[in-house]
Scaffold this motif. Structure first.
Motif, PDB file in Angstrom:
ATOM      1  N   SER A  87       0.558  25.899  79.453  1.00  0.00           N
ATOM      2  CA  SER A  87       0.398  25.903  80.920  1.00  0.00           C
ATOM      3  C   SER A  87       1.368  26.126  81.675  1.00  0.00           C
ATOM      4  O   SER A  87       1.279  26.802  82.880  1.00  0.00           O
ATOM      5  CB  SER A  87      -0.726  24.870  81.379  1.00  0.00           C
ATOM      6  OG  SER A  87      -1.089  24.880  82.716  1.00  0.00           O
ATOM      7  N   VAL A  88       2.436  25.299  81.599  1.00  0.00           N
ATOM      8  CA  VAL A  88       3.580  25.328  82.449  1.00  0.00           C
ATOM      9  C   VAL A  88       4.340  26.873  82.388  1.00  0.00           C
ATOM     10  O   VAL A  88       4.747  27.512  83.286  1.00  0.00           O
ATOM     11  CB  VAL A  88       4.627  24.292  81.879  1.00  0.00           C
ATOM     12  CG1 VAL A  88       5.948  24.722  82.677  1.00  0.00           C
ATOM     13  CG2 VAL A  88       4.395  23.064  82.396  1.00  0.00           C
ATOM     14  N   ALA A  89       4.302  27.150  81.067  1.00  0.00           N
ATOM     15  CA  ALA A  89       4.873  28.603  80.850  1.00  0.00           C
ATOM     16  C   ALA A  89       4.110  29.527  81.618  1.00  0.00           C
ATOM     17  O   ALA A  89       4.904  30.412  81.966  1.00  0.00           O
ATOM     18  CB  ALA A  89       4.957  28.830  79.476  1.00  0.00           C
ATOM     19  N   ILE A  90       2.828  29.456  81.600  1.00  0.00           N
ATOM     20  CA  ILE A  90       2.069  30.502  82.456  1.00  0.00           C
ATOM     21  C   ILE A  90       2.139  30.561  83.746  1.00  0.00           C
ATOM     22  O   ILE A  90       2.336  31.427  84.618  1.00  0.00           O
ATOM     23  CB  ILE A  90       0.610  30.620  81.854  1.00  0.00           C
ATOM     24  CG1 ILE A  90       0.448  30.848  80.431  1.00  0.00           C
ATOM     25  CG2 ILE A  90      -0.482  31.582  82.723  1.00  0.00           C
ATOM     26  CD1 ILE A  90      -1.099  30.761  79.816  1.00  0.00           C
ATOM     27  N   GLY A  94       4.176  33.732  84.473  1.00  0.00           N
ATOM     28  CA  GLY A  94       3.122  34.611  84.383  1.00  0.00           C
ATOM     29  C   GLY A  94       2.530  34.949  82.989  1.00  0.00           C
ATOM     30  O   GLY A  94       3.050  34.117  82.099  1.00  0.00           O
ATOM     31  N   PRO A  95       1.272  35.772  82.907  1.00  0.00           N
ATOM     32  CA  PRO A  95       0.794  35.888  81.700  1.00  0.00           C
ATOM     33  C   PRO A  95       1.816  36.592  80.320  1.00  0.00           C
ATOM     34  O   PRO A  95       1.697  35.998  79.121  1.00  0.00           O
ATOM     35  CB  PRO A  95      -0.432  36.953  81.855  1.00  0.00           C
ATOM     36  CG  PRO A  95      -0.683  36.443  83.246  1.00  0.00           C
ATOM     37  CD  PRO A  95       0.852  36.276  83.810  1.00  0.00           C
ATOM     38  N   GLY A  96       2.750  37.232  80.832  1.00  0.00           N
ATOM     39  CA  GLY A  96       3.643  37.911  80.200  1.00  0.00           C
ATOM     40  C   GLY A  96       4.529  36.643  79.373  1.00  0.00           C
ATOM     41  O   GLY A  96       5.146  37.098  78.443  1.00  0.00           O
ATOM     42  N   VAL A 244       1.428  43.734  79.376  1.00  0.00           N
ATOM     43  CA  VAL A 244       2.078  44.341  80.651  1.00  0.00           C
ATOM     44  C   VAL A 244       2.907  43.282  81.347  1.00  0.00           C
ATOM     45  O   VAL A 244       3.895  43.603  81.797  1.00  0.00           O
ATOM     46  CB  VAL A 244       0.874  44.934  81.414  1.00  0.00           C
ATOM     47  CG1 VAL A 244       1.502  45.366  82.724  1.00  0.00           C
ATOM     48  CG2 VAL A 244       0.012  45.972  80.816  1.00  0.00           C
ATOM     49  N   GLY A 245       2.391  42.296  81.268  1.00  0.00           N
ATOM     50  CA  GLY A 245       3.271  41.248  82.249  1.00  0.00           C
ATOM     51  C   GLY A 245       4.544  40.723  81.464  1.00  0.00           C
ATOM     52  O   GLY A 245       5.529  40.379  82.232  1.00  0.00           O
ATOM     53  N   ALA A 246       4.586  40.946  80.342  1.00  0.00           N
ATOM     54  CA  ALA A 246       5.989  40.715  79.675  1.00  0.00           C
ATOM     55  C   ALA A 246       7.070  41.663  80.131  1.00  0.00           C
ATOM     56  O   ALA A 246       8.268  41.203  80.117  1.00  0.00           O
ATOM     57  CB  ALA A 246       5.735  40.831  78.250  1.00  0.00           C
ATOM     58  N   GLY A 253       0.680  40.144  88.432  1.00  0.00           N
ATOM     59  CA  GLY A 253       0.615  39.229  89.319  1.00  0.00           C
ATOM     60  C   GLY A 253       0.726  39.692  90.788  1.00  0.00           C
ATOM     61  O   GLY A 253       0.428  38.712  91.788  1.00  0.00           O
ATOM     62  N   GLY A 254       1.198  40.943  90.807  1.00  0.00           N
ATOM     63  CA  GLY A 254       1.751  41.364  92.160  1.00  0.00           C
ATOM     64  C   GLY A 254       3.028  40.818  92.913  1.00  0.00           C
ATOM     65  O   GLY A 254       3.609  39.711  92.219  1.00  0.00           O
ATOM     66  N   GLY A 255       3.669  41.380  93.678  1.00  0.00           N
ATOM     67  CA  GLY A 255       5.035  40.914  94.251  1.00  0.00           C
ATOM     68  C   GLY A 255       5.130  39.647  94.810  1.00  0.00           C
ATOM     69  O   GLY A 255       6.157  38.932  94.819  1.00  0.00           O
ATOM     70  N   ALA A 256       3.883  39.283  95.276  1.00  0.00           N
ATOM     71  CA  ALA A 256       3.898  37.655  96.106  1.00  0.00           C
ATOM     72  C   ALA A 256       4.210  36.776  95.141  1.00  0.00           C
ATOM     73  O   ALA A 256       4.465  35.710  95.696  1.00  0.00           O
ATOM     74  CB  ALA A 256       2.456  37.640  96.960  1.00  0.00           C
ATOM     75  N   ILE A 257       3.681  36.723  94.052  1.00  0.00           N
ATOM     76  CA  ILE A 257       3.841  35.647  93.339  1.00  0.00           C
ATOM     77  C   ILE A 257       5.346  35.514  92.861  1.00  0.00           C
ATOM     78  O   ILE A 257       5.753  34.404  92.414  1.00  0.00           O
ATOM     79  CB  ILE A 257       2.917  35.831  91.854  1.00  0.00           C
ATOM     80  CG1 ILE A 257       1.601  35.770  92.233  1.00  0.00           C
ATOM     81  CG2 ILE A 257       3.114  34.812  90.893  1.00  0.00           C
ATOM     82  CD1 ILE A 257       0.683  35.714  91.031  1.00  0.00           C
TER      83      ILE A 257
END
Length: 459
Positions: A87-90, A94-96, A244-246, A253-257
């Motif tokens: 959970s911490v990693a995500i 992010g999902p990547g 894709v997130g990798a 996630g978009g630039g805001a994250i």
């Protein structure tokens, strides 16, 4: 800057780029030297480990079965990191981050294969059975006893944090929040249960873990699969976001994250190593007690250990989180995020997490007691066995009843430092690993004694 802030910075530094490069680099070197054994021989490995785990064979005196050794290693490896750590990693990468967790685990399978090989090859017979691990192969293989002592000291001390008080604290917190059980009562029960198991040494610990580990793994995996199938419509999107997130986090996630490739890599690799412990040198201590005719035969179980820990258990946690849509809830607490993900479809989902955390943490306590005591015995001798157990049980009790914010940081730092001497030993003795592997697969017969491969240890 306060002492606590200093520890946080040291922890972040050690588990950042330096350790990531060392651990991943060692895994790549070992993978190249063994010609990618974790992929090349994967069907054979699974067939001769999980495929034979219930087969009974003759066990020599003072040793335990290969499956018991794996169960003890998994008991210590599969812990709160498989739930909260993922959970911490995500949350941070992010999902990547999940992709990079898998990436590190792929090479980590070869690292663990090498660790276990060497732990069997250089183990010794003591008054309580076999003893082995990084301190022994660094000492007897590299002929650097001072470096082996450094590893053993770090492991013996780290046990009181990450493998003991931190785990009992997680159990107490889980039982209090989920079932309103007072921490003091938890402390009494957990301390007594731990004492009953560890007082008998590895024989007693392995008998418990060979039953506990399959049950807790099946319980969590089945529970997680139920949640994933309930959200199966979101599964393709979750897989898409991982890959894709990798490489393009903003597309997910978009630039805001603010996710970047580097944050995804760092989060995934560091948390992945933290959960499967490949390269840290801890679980080979358990594998060294196995009754086996050849080091490489037990090394196969090391590959299986990382596969089960990361590619199975951690993946279940990740997919539950990503298919549930809980990332859009704004929840920033790792533990609460997992609990919410499991309970969005079914009320009982929260109890899967609670019971999973409880079992994972308790099993970690059992496995790490053996790691710490073995390390202490290497440093001081057999006379330290009983005092070490007593001190360990005291720390189990204390962990349930006190806040341990700094203990997490200290334990993480010691764990990171453990990896350095171990990786030196692995790379320095990589030629021995290659020689043992070639010997095993060139003549897969039942050997009568360890003397038949001793000449390979001089390479």
């Amino acid at each position: 800057m306060s002492f606590a802030d200093l520890l946080v910075k040291i922890d972040a530094f050690l588990w950042g780029v330096p350790l990531m490069v060392l651990l991943l680099g060692a895994g790549i070197i070992l993978t190249v030297r063994t010609r990618c054994i974790q992929l090349r021989k994967f069907p054979y490995i699974i067939g001769n480990t999980l495929g034979k785990m219930f087969r009974r064979s003759e066990i020599e005196e003072g040793a335990i079965s290969p499956f018991q050794a794996l169960s003890t290693a998994l008991a210590a490896t599969v812990g709160t990191g498989n739930i909260v750590g993922v959970s911490v990693a995500i949350l941070t990468g992010g999902p990547g981050a999940v992709f990079w967790m898998w990436f590190a685990a792929f090479f980590g399978m070869c690292t663990k294969f090498s660790e276990v090989n060497l732990s069997i090859a250089y183990r010794v017979k003591t008054d309580v059975g076999y003893a082995g691990g990084p301190m022994y192969y660094i000492d007897r293989g590299l002929h650097k006893p001072w470096l082996g002592k450094i590893f053993a000291f770090l492991a013996a001390v780290a046990t009181f944090g990450l493998g003991c008080s931190v785990q009992s604290n997680a159990i107490a917190g889980t039982l209090k929040s989920s079932f309103s059980i007072p921490p003091f009562l938890t402390a009494v029960v957990i301390t007594i249960l731990t004492a009953v198991v560890v007082i008998g040494g590895i024989q007693s610990i392995s008998k418990v873990t060979e039953k506990l580990v399959p049950f807790m793994a099946a319980f969590y995996i089945v529970g997680g699969l139920i949640i994933i199938f309930a959200n199966v419509g979101n599964l393709p999107g979750a897989i898409h976001d991982i890959f894709v997130g990798a490489f393009n986090p903003k597309a997910v996630g978009g630039g805001a994250i603010g996710f970047t490739i580097m944050t995804a890599m760092r989060s995934g690799i560091s948390r992945g190593v933290f959960t499967n412990e490949a390269g840290l040198g801890s679980s080979p201590i358990a594998h060294a007690t196995a009754s086996t005719d050849h080091p490489t035969r037990q090394g196969l179980w090391g590959v299986t250990e990382v596969f089960l820990d990361t590619f199975v258990v951690c993946s279940i946690t990740a997919l539950v989180i990503l298919t549930s849509g809980v990332l859009n809830s704004g929840e920033a607490d790792a533990s609460a995020l997992v609990a919410e993900a499991f309970s969005m479809k079914f009320t009982f989902g929260r109890y899967i997490v609670s019971i999973g955390l409880l079992l994972f943490a308790f099993s970690t306590i059992l496995g790490w007691e053996f790691y710490g005591e073995t390390s202490a015995r290497y440093l001081i001798g057999s006379r330290i066995g009983a005092p070490y157990k007593v001190l360990f049980l005291i720390m189990v009790f204390v962990g349930c009843t006190m806040k341990l914010d700094l203990a997490w940081e200290v334990a993480n730092i010691l764990n990171a430092l453990m990896a350095v001497p171990n990786l030196i030993g692995l790379i320095g003795l990589s030629g021995v690993v290659v020689a043992l592997e070639k010997d095993f697969f060139s003549d897969d017969r039942l050997r009568k004694s360890p003397e038949e491969y001793q000449h390979l240890l001089k390479k």
